[in-house]
Scaffold this active site. Structure first.
Site: not given
Ligand SMILES: *Cc1c(COP(=O)(O)O)cnc(C)c1O
Length: 395
Positions: A182, A210, A241
């Site tokens: 990310s 992502h 996302k």
């Molecule tokens: C955003 C994210 C999460 C968490 O996901 P949410 O649904 O926002 O709780 C988990 N792993 C990664 C790599 C992320 O970027």
């Protein structure tokens, strides 16, 4: 008085401010999307993870409304205690279908899914190997699991291979990695990780947060793009996302899901998502299935944007995706650039320690399918004005 004993908070917050590391909330009006209205002003939004521009899509909202009318709003309990509604069940079936796995399990968030998976699959007497740039939810899962945690340098398969050599005395081994990282927008060396996992009898967990909906011919993520789906036995994804909804999920064999239903504490001890949220996710999955142009064009535009930025002298790091860092280095300078972009109508979040290492502060551009060519062109023109080429050439 009670608050006197919290006075240390004021001192600590002052330190954060002095170091340019304090963070603040901002409130937007209306729907999430490529543009956002904040305090009466419209901004082009390069900060959200809404990669396929689905968060504000009327089809998701309509699915949620229809499900709300059918199933009400609240789930009422954790899934095991009468909190599992027909929309949850349908989404889990569709997720398994989408992922091509025997089963899938829905969690309230991706964060909960990671904490649940890691803590349910390893414990005392086990060892987990975790990439140093893994998401905080994986880090927290590792810490809570009570397994021995060995952090390996980012994407360094040689270092990991060495670390694995003296791990055979542990009961079980796990390798866990983000598929698409990310902060740098780069991808894990999945084919090598699959080999290492096999050779060392280690479970492999890949978090596609992502990449879900964005990478791979069907949008399943980086494992599909690398052609190793069938060899990654635990795949985590998020609906929050690319899919513009909310919730996390785990896809894999049936026994994995059965085990998690019994043992994953964030699943067992937390209320299920509103059924309507699951219905909205089904609508999002439908778009991912029927409109592949969204992900294809998004990645093509990201590639063009990266080369434009590189030509301007920006350091876009190792990005190969819709996440494009502009590595600046200094936290204060990064904050200044973000503020200048904001004055000019662009939201580009500054990312500072502790989210990234000290000296690696950056702006992070998240490209969305919803951004118009004109918005992207205006961004690059503005960036060229703010940081002339020579600023960014090696000394
Ligand atoms: C955003 C994210 C999460 C968490 O996901 P949410 O649904 O926002 O709780 C988990 N792993 C990664 C790599 C992320 O970027």
């Amino acid at each position: 008085m009670l608050h006197d004993r919290l006075d240390w908070l004021d001192d600590e917050l002052t330190h954060l401010r002095d170091a340019d590391l304090d963070r603040h909330l901002q409130t937007f009006a209306g729907a999430q999307g490529p543009t956002l209205a904040i305090a009466g002003r419209e901004f082009v939004n390069f900060g959200a993870n809404d990669y396929l521009a689905l968060a504000g899509d009327p089809r998701l909202a309509a699915a949620a409304v229809a499900a709300t009318e059918r199933e009400g709003w609240g789930a009422g309990a954790s899934p095991l205690v009468v909190g599992h509604a027909s929309s949850h069940e349908r989404l889990e079936r569709e997720l398994a279908d989408f992922e091509g796995t025997e089963a899938a399990l829905l969690f309230a968030t991706g964060y909960a899914a990671n904490v649940g998976v890691v803590t349910a699959l390893v414990g005392r007497g086990d060892v987990v190997f975790s990439d140093e740039l893994n998401h905080a939810s994986i880090v927290d899962g590792c810490r809570l699991s009570r397994a021995e945690v060995r952090v390996y340098p980012h994407n360094d398969v040689d270092a990991l291979s060495k670390q694995l050599q003296d791990a055979q005395t542990f009961r079980r081994r796990m390798i866990v990695t983000d598929g698409l990282f990310s902060m740098d927008g780069d991808v894990a060396p999945l084919a090598c990780l699959v080999e290492l996992a096999k050779r060392n009898d280690a479970m492999l967990v890949v978090d596609e947060a992502h990449a879900t909906g964005v990478f791979g011919p069907h949008g399943r993520g980086t494992c599909e793009a690398a052609g190793v789906e069938d060899e990654v036995e635990v795949r985590v994804g998020t609906l929050s996302k690319g899919l513009g909804s909310v919730g996390g999920f785990v896809a894999g064999r049936r026994s994995l899901v059965e085990w998690l239903v019994n043992k994953a504490r964030p699943y067992v001890f937390s209320t299920a998502l509103p059924p309507a949220a699951a219905a909205a996710s089904c609508a999002a999955l439908d778009v991912v299935r029927t409109e592949p142009a969204r992900r294809i064009e998004l990645l093509q535009r990201a590639e063009r944007l990266r080369s434009t930025l590189r030509a301007q002298g920006w350091d876009v790091g190792p990005s190969v995706s819709q996440i494009i860092p502009l590595v600046v280095g200094d936290a204060a300078r990064t904050m200044q650039l973000a503020a200048q972009l904001r004055e000019r109508g662009f939201l580009v979040p500054p990312i500072r320690p502790p989210s990234v290492p000290v000296g690696a502060a950056r702006l992070r551009l998240s490209l969305s399918y919803g951004h118009t060519p004109e918005q992207i062109a205006r961004l690059t023109t503005t960036l060229a004005e703010l940081a002339p080429r020579s600023d960014h050439l090696p000394a």
